[in-house]
Design a protein around this motif. Structure first.
Motif, PDB file in Angstrom:
ATOM      1  N   ILE A 190      18.321 -26.328  15.779  1.00  0.00           N
ATOM      2  CA  ILE A 190      17.075 -26.749  16.422  1.00  0.00           C
ATOM      3  C   ILE A 190      15.857 -26.415  15.557  1.00  0.00           C
ATOM      4  O   ILE A 190      15.012 -27.272  15.285  1.00  0.00           O
ATOM      5  CB  ILE A 190      16.916 -26.121  17.816  1.00  0.00           C
ATOM      6  CG1 ILE A 190      18.191 -26.327  18.641  1.00  0.00           C
ATOM      7  CG2 ILE A 190      15.702 -26.726  18.526  1.00  0.00           C
ATOM      8  CD1 ILE A 190      18.605 -27.759  18.820  1.00  0.00           C
ATOM      9  N   ALA A 191      15.757 -25.159  15.113  1.00  0.00           N
ATOM     10  CA  ALA A 191      14.591 -24.743  14.333  1.00  0.00           C
ATOM     11  C   ALA A 191      14.381 -25.591  13.077  1.00  0.00           C
ATOM     12  O   ALA A 191      13.247 -25.993  12.782  1.00  0.00           O
ATOM     13  CB  ALA A 191      14.705 -23.264  13.971  1.00  0.00           C
ATOM     14  N   PRO A 192      15.439 -25.917  12.294  1.00  0.00           N
ATOM     15  CA  PRO A 192      15.210 -26.767  11.118  1.00  0.00           C
ATOM     16  C   PRO A 192      14.711 -28.167  11.466  1.00  0.00           C
ATOM     17  O   PRO A 192      14.071 -28.822  10.624  1.00  0.00           O
ATOM     18  CB  PRO A 192      16.598 -26.835  10.463  1.00  0.00           C
ATOM     19  CG  PRO A 192      17.305 -25.611  10.931  1.00  0.00           C
ATOM     20  CD  PRO A 192      16.827 -25.402  12.329  1.00  0.00           C
ATOM     21  N   ALA A 193      14.991 -28.635  12.696  1.00  0.00           N
ATOM     22  CA  ALA A 193      14.549 -29.982  13.083  1.00  0.00           C
ATOM     23  C   ALA A 193      13.089 -30.027  13.477  1.00  0.00           C
ATOM     24  O   ALA A 193      12.461 -31.097  13.420  1.00  0.00           O
ATOM     25  CB  ALA A 193      15.401 -30.500  14.252  1.00  0.00           C
ATOM     26  N   VAL A 194      12.529 -28.882  13.872  1.00  0.00           N
ATOM     27  CA  VAL A 194      11.153 -28.880  14.384  1.00  0.00           C
ATOM     28  C   VAL A 194      10.132 -29.306  13.332  1.00  0.00           C
ATOM     29  O   VAL A 194       9.283 -30.165  13.600  1.00  0.00           O
ATOM     30  CB  VAL A 194      10.809 -27.501  14.985  1.00  0.00           C
ATOM     31  CG1 VAL A 194       9.317 -27.408  15.309  1.00  0.00           C
ATOM     32  CG2 VAL A 194      11.624 -27.258  16.254  1.00  0.00           C
ATOM     33  N   PRO A 195      10.142 -28.747  12.106  1.00  0.00           N
ATOM     34  CA  PRO A 195       9.167 -29.215  11.104  1.00  0.00           C
ATOM     35  C   PRO A 195       9.312 -30.703  10.783  1.00  0.00           C
ATOM     36  O   PRO A 195       8.312 -31.392  10.577  1.00  0.00           O
ATOM     37  CB  PRO A 195       9.479 -28.349   9.877  1.00  0.00           C
ATOM     38  CG  PRO A 195      10.132 -27.130  10.432  1.00  0.00           C
ATOM     39  CD  PRO A 195      10.940 -27.614  11.599  1.00  0.00           C
ATOM     40  N   ALA A 196      10.565 -31.188  10.737  1.00  0.00           N
ATOM     41  CA  ALA A 196      10.765 -32.617  10.462  1.00  0.00           C
ATOM     42  C   ALA A 196      10.193 -33.467  11.588  1.00  0.00           C
ATOM     43  O   ALA A 196       9.610 -34.534  11.345  1.00  0.00           O
ATOM     44  CB  ALA A 196      12.256 -32.902  10.279  1.00  0.00           C
ATOM     45  N   PHE A 197      10.358 -33.014  12.818  1.00  0.00           N
ATOM     46  CA  PHE A 197       9.781 -33.739  13.962  1.00  0.00           C
ATOM     47  C   PHE A 197       8.258 -33.712  13.876  1.00  0.00           C
ATOM     48  O   PHE A 197       7.593 -34.732  14.139  1.00  0.00           O
ATOM     49  CB  PHE A 197      10.258 -33.098  15.269  1.00  0.00           C
ATOM     50  CG  PHE A 197       9.694 -33.756  16.497  1.00  0.00           C
ATOM     51  CD1 PHE A 197      10.232 -34.936  16.972  1.00  0.00           C
ATOM     52  CD2 PHE A 197       8.616 -33.194  17.173  1.00  0.00           C
ATOM     53  CE1 PHE A 197       9.713 -35.560  18.111  1.00  0.00           C
ATOM     54  CE2 PHE A 197       8.094 -33.799  18.310  1.00  0.00           C
ATOM     55  CZ  PHE A 197       8.642 -34.984  18.773  1.00  0.00           C
ATOM     56  N   LYS A 198       7.699 -32.563  13.522  1.00  0.00           N
ATOM     57  CA  LYS A 198       6.248 -32.444  13.407  1.00  0.00           C
ATOM     58  C   LYS A 198       5.706 -33.368  12.320  1.00  0.00           C
ATOM     59  O   LYS A 198       4.627 -33.965  12.475  1.00  0.00           O
ATOM     60  CB  LYS A 198       5.870 -30.989  13.098  1.00  0.00           C
ATOM     61  CG  LYS A 198       4.373 -30.731  12.965  1.00  0.00           C
ATOM     62  CD  LYS A 198       3.651 -30.904  14.278  1.00  0.00           C
ATOM     63  CE  LYS A 198       2.190 -30.504  14.147  1.00  0.00           C
ATOM     64  NZ  LYS A 198       1.430 -30.726  15.394  1.00  0.00           N
ATOM     65  N   ASP A 199       6.447 -33.515  11.225  1.00  0.00           N
ATOM     66  CA  ASP A 199       6.022 -34.437  10.165  1.00  0.00           C
ATOM     67  C   ASP A 199       5.986 -35.878  10.680  1.00  0.00           C
ATOM     68  O   ASP A 199       5.108 -36.652  10.319  1.00  0.00           O
ATOM     69  CB  ASP A 199       6.978 -34.343   8.967  1.00  0.00           C
ATOM     70  CG  ASP A 199       6.832 -33.034   8.212  1.00  0.00           C
ATOM     71  OD1 ASP A 199       5.806 -32.350   8.390  1.00  0.00           O
ATOM     72  OD2 ASP A 199       7.768 -32.685   7.462  1.00  0.00           O
ATOM     73  N   ALA A 200       6.967 -36.223  11.518  1.00  0.00           N
ATOM     74  CA  ALA A 200       7.039 -37.589  12.046  1.00  0.00           C
ATOM     75  C   ALA A 200       6.014 -37.831  13.145  1.00  0.00           C
ATOM     76  O   ALA A 200       5.511 -38.947  13.293  1.00  0.00           O
ATOM     77  CB  ALA A 200       8.448 -37.877  12.563  1.00  0.00           C
ATOM     78  N   TYR A 201       5.699 -36.782  13.917  1.00  0.00           N
ATOM     79  CA  TYR A 201       4.760 -36.914  15.041  1.00  0.00           C
ATOM     80  C   TYR A 201       3.743 -35.777  14.969  1.00  0.00           C
ATOM     81  O   TYR A 201       3.842 -34.780  15.694  1.00  0.00           O
ATOM     82  CB  TYR A 201       5.520 -36.887  16.369  1.00  0.00           C
ATOM     83  CG  TYR A 201       6.570 -37.966  16.469  1.00  0.00           C
ATOM     84  CD1 TYR A 201       6.227 -39.277  16.823  1.00  0.00           C
ATOM     85  CD2 TYR A 201       7.911 -37.697  16.176  1.00  0.00           C
ATOM     86  CE1 TYR A 201       7.187 -40.276  16.892  1.00  0.00           C
ATOM     87  CE2 TYR A 201       8.879 -38.697  16.249  1.00  0.00           C
ATOM     88  CZ  TYR A 201       8.506 -39.972  16.602  1.00  0.00           C
ATOM     89  OH  TYR A 201       9.459 -40.960  16.672  1.00  0.00           O
ATOM     90  N   PRO A 202       2.752 -35.896  14.102  1.00  0.00           N
ATOM     91  CA  PRO A 202       1.836 -34.778  13.829  1.00  0.00           C
ATOM     92  C   PRO A 202       0.982 -34.347  15.021  1.00  0.00           C
ATOM     93  O   PRO A 202       0.430 -33.234  15.003  1.00  0.00           O
ATOM     94  CB  PRO A 202       0.961 -35.323  12.689  1.00  0.00           C
ATOM     95  CG  PRO A 202       1.101 -36.801  12.755  1.00  0.00           C
ATOM     96  CD  PRO A 202       2.480 -37.065  13.246  1.00  0.00           C
ATOM     97  N   ASP A 203       0.846 -35.181  16.039  1.00  0.00           N
ATOM     98  CA  ASP A 203       0.014 -34.809  17.186  1.00  0.00           C
ATOM     99  C   ASP A 203       0.801 -34.091  18.282  1.00  0.00           C
ATOM    100  O   ASP A 203       0.259 -33.801  19.354  1.00  0.00           O
ATOM    101  CB  ASP A 203      -0.657 -36.051  17.780  1.00  0.00           C
ATOM    102  CG  ASP A 203      -1.684 -36.652  16.833  1.00  0.00           C
ATOM    103  OD1 ASP A 203      -2.333 -35.868  16.118  1.00  0.00           O
ATOM    104  OD2 ASP A 203      -1.814 -37.890  16.794  1.00  0.00           O
ATOM    105  N   ILE A 204       2.089 -33.823  18.047  1.00  0.00           N
ATOM    106  CA  ILE A 204       2.909 -33.113  19.025  1.00  0.00           C
ATOM    107  C   ILE A 204       3.247 -31.723  18.481  1.00  0.00           C
ATOM    108  O   ILE A 204       3.750 -31.589  17.369  1.00  0.00           O
ATOM    109  CB  ILE A 204       4.213 -33.874  19.332  1.00  0.00           C
ATOM    110  CG1 ILE A 204       3.900 -35.284  19.848  1.00  0.00           C
ATOM    111  CG2 ILE A 204       5.040 -33.112  20.368  1.00  0.00           C
ATOM    112  CD1 ILE A 204       5.128 -36.131  20.101  1.00  0.00           C
ATOM    113  N   ASP A 205       2.957 -30.689  19.265  1.00  0.00           N
ATOM    114  CA  ASP A 205       3.303 -29.318  18.910  1.00  0.00           C
ATOM    115  C   ASP A 205       4.545 -28.897  19.680  1.00  0.00           C
ATOM    116  O   ASP A 205       4.758 -29.321  20.823  1.00  0.00           O
ATOM    117  CB  ASP A 205       2.155 -28.362  19.246  1.00  0.00           C
ATOM    118  CG  ASP A 205       0.909 -28.637  18.413  1.00  0.00           C
ATOM    119  OD1 ASP A 205       1.053 -29.171  17.299  1.00  0.00           O
ATOM    120  OD2 ASP A 205      -0.196 -28.321  18.893  1.00  0.00           O
TER     121      ASP A 205
END
Length: 305
Positions: free
Chosen positions: A107-122
């Motif tokens: 899960i943790a490794p996926a969070v930065p990649a998700f943030k890169d794809a959707y920068p307005d979601i924390d």
């Protein structure tokens, strides 16, 4: 929006049966929650809840009003979701929980990649091997490994995770390598236990020629942190039962070796839990889909021992 916020608070108080629990769910204080209910009661001219120092129950008017309030909120959420989908610019904060091993490795490794794809979601990620109250702790979603009890939550199955019994070469040189579950018990092997209130891992379910059999294991070490157990196993202290994705690197390096391979453990189910209405939020749906896809890929890549 104050009236809508009052409606949201009323619905959560009704569903949770507690002013303080509803306040946590809405990320505010009990005083604010009580004030919003009071404003709503004043506006309607009726009492919505009967309160004592120990309990809170909806009145008949409250029960009637709940159905209508829920429909209003669902209509608002559907309209807001449509707007967000249309603009393709979801934003906001997601509160997520996961077990330690799963959270750290998948899960943790996926969070930065998700943030890169959707920068307005924390994303706010909480990791713990203890049981989590998804609704009571105000979480948007939680990842779960293992059998699920009856739940009012929405359950999304992600994948079945292969598991393995394994130990360090130093332990096996000292104690021998058990061929199957029967030898595991007969030879008195030290089993490293994940144990805390509600845990079931002190009973290992293994696949035998006669079908699935339950083995009641024991050992000198136990912890409520799965990574602590892995550390003890690497130190030659005993045998662990683990999802493959948690120990695949150690198996490849030879730091851990599969044991009792004639009676492999049953796989464990990976699920995603959400309050029913949360999945209508586009940002939560996006995160769920994003991480579920990565988890399935990682689990399939690790294969079987």
């Amino acid at each position: 929006m104050s009236y809508v916020n009052n409606l949201r608070m009323f619905v959560r108080v009704h569903e949770l049966g507690s002013m303080s629990a509803a306040a946590r769910d809405q990320r505010t204080s009990p005083a604010v929650a009580s004030s919003r209910i009071a404003e709503l009661e004043k506006h309607l001219g009726v009492r919505l809840f009967n309160r004592t120092t120990r309990s809170l129950h909806a009145t008949e008017s409250g029960r009637i009003f709940y159905d209508g309030a829920l429909k209003v909120l669902e209509a608002i959420e559907a309209a807001e979701a449509a707007v967000v989908d249309a603009t393709r610019n979801p934003r906001g904060t997601i509160f997520v929980a996961a077990p330690l091993g799963l959270g750290r490795r998948l899960i943790a490794p996926a969070v930065p990649a998700f943030k890169d794809a959707y920068p307005d979601i924390d994303v706010r990620l909480r990791l713990s091997d203890r049981g989590i109250d998804v609704i009571g702790e105000g979480l948007d979603l939680a990842f779960h490994l293992g059998r699920l009890e009856d739940s009012a939550l929405k359950v999304r199955q992600i994948a079945d995770c292969p598991r393995v019994l394994c130990a360090a070469p130093a332990y096996l040189a000292r104690r021998g390598t058990p061929r199957d579950g029967e030898a595991l018990l007969a030879e008195g092997h030290d089993c490293l236990n994940l144990r805390f209130p509600g845990a079931r891992e002190f009973q290992w379910h293994l696949q035998t020629p006669e079908g699935v059999k339950r083995y009641s294991i024991s050992g000198p070490f136990e912890s409520d942190d799965g990574d602590v157990l892995t550390g003890w196993a690497l130190d030659g202290r005993g045998i662990i039962l683990k999802p493959m994705f948690e120990v695949a690197d150690h198996l490849r390096s030879g730091a851990l070796v599969p044991v009792a391979t004639a009676t492999p453990p049953l796989p464990v189910s990976l699920s995603l839990l959400t309050p029913h209405r949360r999945l209508r939020d586009p940002k939560i749906r996006l995160f769920s889909d994003f991480v579920a896809t990565r988890c399935r890929s990682a689990i399939q890549t690790e294969g079987t021992p």
